[in-house]
Design a protein around this motif. Structure first.
Motif, PDB file in Angstrom:
ATOM      1  N   PHE A  94       0.817  -1.207   0.000  1.00  0.00           N
ATOM      2  CA  PHE A  94       0.000   0.000   0.000  1.00  0.00           C
ATOM      3  C   PHE A  94       0.853   1.260   0.000  1.00  0.00           C
ATOM      4  O   PHE A  94       0.412   2.315  -0.429  1.00  0.00           O
ATOM      5  CB  PHE A  94      -0.945   0.010   1.210  1.00  0.00           C
ATOM      6  CG  PHE A  94      -2.048  -1.010   1.120  1.00  0.00           C
ATOM      7  CD1 PHE A  94      -3.213  -0.723   0.425  1.00  0.00           C
ATOM      8  CD2 PHE A  94      -1.911  -2.250   1.724  1.00  0.00           C
ATOM      9  CE1 PHE A  94      -4.237  -1.658   0.343  1.00  0.00           C
ATOM     10  CE2 PHE A  94      -2.929  -3.191   1.640  1.00  0.00           C
ATOM     11  CZ  PHE A  94      -4.094  -2.903   0.945  1.00  0.00           C
ATOM     12  N   SER A  95       2.077   1.163   0.485  1.00  0.00           N
ATOM     13  CA  SER A  95       2.965   2.321   0.548  1.00  0.00           C
ATOM     14  C   SER A  95       3.793   2.436  -0.725  1.00  0.00           C
ATOM     15  O   SER A  95       4.035   1.444  -1.418  1.00  0.00           O
ATOM     16  CB  SER A  95       3.907   2.206   1.752  1.00  0.00           C
ATOM     17  OG  SER A  95       3.187   2.074   2.966  1.00  0.00           O
ATOM     18  N   SER A  96       4.232   3.636  -1.025  1.00  0.00           N
ATOM     19  CA  SER A  96       5.153   3.837  -2.147  1.00  0.00           C
ATOM     20  C   SER A  96       6.553   3.444  -1.701  1.00  0.00           C
ATOM     21  O   SER A  96       6.908   3.554  -0.532  1.00  0.00           O
ATOM     22  CB  SER A  96       5.129   5.297  -2.601  1.00  0.00           C
ATOM     23  OG  SER A  96       3.849   5.652  -3.082  1.00  0.00           O
ATOM     24  N   GLY A  97       7.342   2.971  -2.649  1.00  0.00           N
ATOM     25  CA  GLY A  97       8.688   2.557  -2.296  1.00  0.00           C
ATOM     26  C   GLY A  97       9.422   1.936  -3.459  1.00  0.00           C
ATOM     27  O   GLY A  97       9.040   2.098  -4.621  1.00  0.00           O
ATOM     28  N   CYS A  98      10.450   1.207  -3.130  1.00  0.00           N
ATOM     29  CA  CYS A  98      11.322   0.588  -4.131  1.00  0.00           C
ATOM     30  C   CYS A  98      11.327  -0.921  -3.918  1.00  0.00           C
ATOM     31  O   CYS A  98      11.570  -1.389  -2.798  1.00  0.00           O
ATOM     32  CB  CYS A  98      12.732   1.156  -3.990  1.00  0.00           C
ATOM     33  SG  CYS A  98      13.949   0.406  -5.087  1.00  0.00           S
ATOM     34  N   LEU A  99      11.043  -1.686  -4.961  1.00  0.00           N
ATOM     35  CA  LEU A  99      11.082  -3.142  -4.893  1.00  0.00           C
ATOM     36  C   LEU A  99      12.304  -3.612  -5.658  1.00  0.00           C
ATOM     37  O   LEU A  99      12.460  -3.322  -6.847  1.00  0.00           O
ATOM     38  CB  LEU A  99       9.808  -3.743  -5.486  1.00  0.00           C
ATOM     39  CG  LEU A  99       9.610  -5.252  -5.308  1.00  0.00           C
ATOM     40  CD1 LEU A  99       9.522  -5.613  -3.825  1.00  0.00           C
ATOM     41  CD2 LEU A  99       8.352  -5.715  -6.037  1.00  0.00           C
ATOM     42  N   ARG A 100      13.191  -4.329  -4.978  1.00  0.00           N
ATOM     43  CA  ARG A 100      14.456  -4.744  -5.570  1.00  0.00           C
ATOM     44  C   ARG A 100      14.722  -6.225  -5.318  1.00  0.00           C
ATOM     45  O   ARG A 100      14.237  -6.807  -4.349  1.00  0.00           O
ATOM     46  CB  ARG A 100      15.610  -3.935  -4.964  1.00  0.00           C
ATOM     47  CG  ARG A 100      15.629  -2.477  -5.377  1.00  0.00           C
ATOM     48  CD  ARG A 100      16.216  -2.316  -6.775  1.00  0.00           C
ATOM     49  NE  ARG A 100      16.361  -0.906  -7.115  1.00  0.00           N
ATOM     50  CZ  ARG A 100      15.478  -0.208  -7.795  1.00  0.00           C
ATOM     51  NH1 ARG A 100      14.352  -0.798  -8.193  1.00  0.00           N
ATOM     52  NH2 ARG A 100      15.690   1.057  -8.085  1.00  0.00           N
ATOM     53  N   ARG A 101      15.526  -6.796  -6.210  1.00  0.00           N
ATOM     54  CA  ARG A 101      16.040  -8.131  -5.947  1.00  0.00           C
ATOM     55  C   ARG A 101      17.200  -7.997  -4.971  1.00  0.00           C
ATOM     56  O   ARG A 101      18.095  -7.176  -5.146  1.00  0.00           O
ATOM     57  CB  ARG A 101      16.520  -8.788  -7.235  1.00  0.00           C
ATOM     58  CG  ARG A 101      17.202 -10.135  -7.006  1.00  0.00           C
ATOM     59  CD  ARG A 101      17.655 -10.789  -8.298  1.00  0.00           C
ATOM     60  NE  ARG A 101      18.315 -12.070  -8.031  1.00  0.00           N
ATOM     61  CZ  ARG A 101      18.745 -12.888  -8.992  1.00  0.00           C
ATOM     62  NH1 ARG A 101      18.591 -12.554 -10.268  1.00  0.00           N
ATOM     63  NH2 ARG A 101      19.320 -14.034  -8.676  1.00  0.00           N
ATOM     64  N   LYS A 102      17.168  -8.802  -3.925  1.00  0.00           N
ATOM     65  CA  LYS A 102      18.242  -8.813  -2.934  1.00  0.00           C
ATOM     66  C   LYS A 102      18.734 -10.238  -2.818  1.00  0.00           C
ATOM     67  O   LYS A 102      18.118 -11.087  -2.148  1.00  0.00           O
ATOM     68  CB  LYS A 102      17.734  -8.294  -1.587  1.00  0.00           C
ATOM     69  CG  LYS A 102      18.816  -8.160  -0.519  1.00  0.00           C
ATOM     70  CD  LYS A 102      19.827  -7.071  -0.893  1.00  0.00           C
ATOM     71  CE  LYS A 102      20.818  -6.863   0.238  1.00  0.00           C
ATOM     72  NZ  LYS A 102      21.842  -5.856  -0.125  1.00  0.00           N
ATOM     73  N   LEU A 158      11.009   0.113  -9.728  1.00  0.00           N
ATOM     74  CA  LEU A 158      11.565  -1.213 -10.009  1.00  0.00           C
ATOM     75  C   LEU A 158      12.338  -1.156 -11.319  1.00  0.00           C
ATOM     76  O   LEU A 158      12.338  -0.154 -12.020  1.00  0.00           O
ATOM     77  CB  LEU A 158      10.459  -2.273 -10.066  1.00  0.00           C
ATOM     78  CG  LEU A 158       9.212  -2.009 -10.925  1.00  0.00           C
ATOM     79  CD1 LEU A 158       9.470  -2.215 -12.397  1.00  0.00           C
ATOM     80  CD2 LEU A 158       8.060  -2.904 -10.474  1.00  0.00           C
ATOM     81  N   ASN A 159      13.011  -2.263 -11.666  1.00  0.00           N
ATOM     82  CA  ASN A 159      13.780  -2.296 -12.909  1.00  0.00           C
ATOM     83  C   ASN A 159      13.595  -3.629 -13.624  1.00  0.00           C
ATOM     84  O   ASN A 159      12.951  -4.551 -13.108  1.00  0.00           O
ATOM     85  CB  ASN A 159      15.269  -2.027 -12.632  1.00  0.00           C
ATOM     86  CG  ASN A 159      15.851  -2.987 -11.601  1.00  0.00           C
ATOM     87  OD1 ASN A 159      15.447  -4.143 -11.503  1.00  0.00           O
ATOM     88  ND2 ASN A 159      16.815  -2.500 -10.817  1.00  0.00           N
ATOM     89  N   SER A 160      14.152  -3.741 -14.816  1.00  0.00           N
ATOM     90  CA  SER A 160      13.980  -4.955 -15.632  1.00  0.00           C
ATOM     91  C   SER A 160      14.646  -6.172 -14.989  1.00  0.00           C
ATOM     92  O   SER A 160      14.194  -7.301 -15.177  1.00  0.00           O
ATOM     93  CB  SER A 160      14.546  -4.730 -17.036  1.00  0.00           C
ATOM     94  OG  SER A 160      15.919  -4.379 -16.974  1.00  0.00           O
ATOM     95  N   LYS A 161      15.706  -5.943 -14.231  1.00  0.00           N
ATOM     96  CA  LYS A 161      16.364  -7.048 -13.527  1.00  0.00           C
ATOM     97  C   LYS A 161      15.401  -7.701 -12.546  1.00  0.00           C
ATOM     98  O   LYS A 161      15.357  -8.931 -12.423  1.00  0.00           O
ATOM     99  CB  LYS A 161      17.602  -6.528 -12.785  1.00  0.00           C
ATOM    100  CG  LYS A 161      18.396  -7.617 -12.060  1.00  0.00           C
ATOM    101  CD  LYS A 161      19.619  -7.013 -11.383  1.00  0.00           C
ATOM    102  CE  LYS A 161      20.412  -8.071 -10.640  1.00  0.00           C
ATOM    103  NZ  LYS A 161      21.601  -7.487  -9.959  1.00  0.00           N
ATOM    104  N   LEU A 162      14.609  -6.877 -11.865  1.00  0.00           N
ATOM    105  CA  LEU A 162      13.615  -7.408 -10.934  1.00  0.00           C
ATOM    106  C   LEU A 162      12.547  -8.193 -11.686  1.00  0.00           C
ATOM    107  O   LEU A 162      12.167  -9.286 -11.275  1.00  0.00           O
ATOM    108  CB  LEU A 162      12.965  -6.274 -10.143  1.00  0.00           C
ATOM    109  CG  LEU A 162      11.765  -6.709  -9.293  1.00  0.00           C
ATOM    110  CD1 LEU A 162      12.232  -7.479  -8.076  1.00  0.00           C
ATOM    111  CD2 LEU A 162      10.916  -5.521  -8.889  1.00  0.00           C
TER     112      LEU A 162
END
Length: 322
Positions: free
Chosen positions: A8-16, A47-51
């Motif tokens: 629900f929150s804005s943010g950054c989704l990344r592969r870790k 997000l990015n294409s890697k994700l």
């Protein structure tokens, strides 16, 4: 068992490494990929294409909604289950006018039955009689456009009773933007159902882009729209009635301006939580004689559709009996 995550929150989704990390201005949360089936994003997401490549490898879908809760699109991983024979049969039933309208008529019949049941339970006898006339008209429809016209008249009749059922202002159906709270709830609920049906289609070998009632297009998974018609009265409308009648949602859960109305983040959280719980609820299936989850009713209809396409049985949509 895989779960659905709601951001629900804005943010950054990344592969870790081999997991996911969701970072906001205040926190970081790790999401194990083995535990994820679908992700719903209601805030702005970086997000990015890697994700996306990583999500595709693990069969994870992401559904995107804008600031106001409008469904904007879905990222789907590459095809999981394929059947050349079934794909050919789907196309055949679309190209053959008689086969197509027979299936389209079944989708409409299922929707009208379930709408009628909602009205019947609330003592709307006059509306039920009028709806029965529309059901007869649908049986005589010779073109898809005729069926869609019948469906539009049924919805208009149905929605004319919503103010009486809920006690909330409604007027007429408005979508982008919704004019009032009831319209906002319908739009949001229908979007949640659409993505739920799409999930279930992806678990079969059916192609989500070949449909019969709604015209296939490049910008939507139109088979999910077909199947959703059957389940809107049961999984969306009944939930809306309950949330309003029980006082779970009120005017404070809506952002209302001059020309539009949207659910607030708090309102969306309440609806999502109740919707997820509803899908997990069980009912004794009259034919199977065992308990099945509400969400399983969708997949059962998809299996019935597959049997119809393969010539093994006729498709009879789910018709609510409770």
């Amino acid at each position: 068992m895989s779960r659905t995550y709601y951001l629900f929150s804005s943010g950054c989704l990344r592969r870790k490494d081999n997991t996911l990390a969701f970072e906001t201005a205040d926190s970081r949360r790790h999401l194990p990929v083995e535990d994820i089936d679908h992700i719903y994003c209601f805030g702005e997401l970086d997000l990015n294409s890697k994700l996306l490549d990583f999500l595709g490898q693990h069969g994870i879908s992401i559904h995107f909604f804008d600031y106001y809760g409008n469904y904007t699109g879905t990222f789907l991983p590459r095809e999981g289950i394929n059947s050349g024979v079934l794909l050919v049969r789907q196309v055949e039933h679309y190209l053959d006018p008689e086969k197509r309208i027979a299936l389209a008529r079944n989708f409409i019949e299922g929707a009208m039955h379930n709408i009628r049941r909602n009205l019947e339970k609330r003592g709307e006898n006059e509306a039920c009689q009028r709806l029965d006339e529309f059901r007869e008209a649908a049986k005589e429809a010779g073109e898809i456009s005729d069926l869609m016209s019948v469906e539009a008249h049924v919805r208009k009749l149905y929605y004319s009773k919503w103010e009486e059922i809920t006690g909330w202002e409604f007027g007429e159906r408005s979508k982008r933007p919704p004019a009032n709270a009831l319209n906002a709830l319908i739009s949001f609920g229908n979007s949640m159902l659409y993505t739920t049906v799409l999930k279930e289609i992806r678990r079969t070998a059916l192609s989500p882009v070949i449909s019969y009632l709604h015209e296939p297009s490049e910008r939507r998974y139109s088979l999910a729209l077909d199947v959703s018609e059957i389940f809107k009265p049961v999984l969306v409308d009944r939930l809306i009635f309950r949330l309003i009648n029980q006082g779970s949602l009120n005017e404070g859960h809506f952002d209302q301006k001059l020309n539009y109305c949207y659910l607030t983040e708090g309102g969306r959280k309440i609806f999502v939580q109740e919707f997820e719980q509803l899908l997990e609820n069980t009912i004794v299936h009259r034919k199977l004689r065992r308990k099945v989850k509400y969400k399983s009713l969708i997949r059962l209809d998809l299996y019935k559709l597959i049997k119809h396409l393969l010539g093994e049985d006729l498709f009879v949509p789910m018709k609510v009996w409770w």
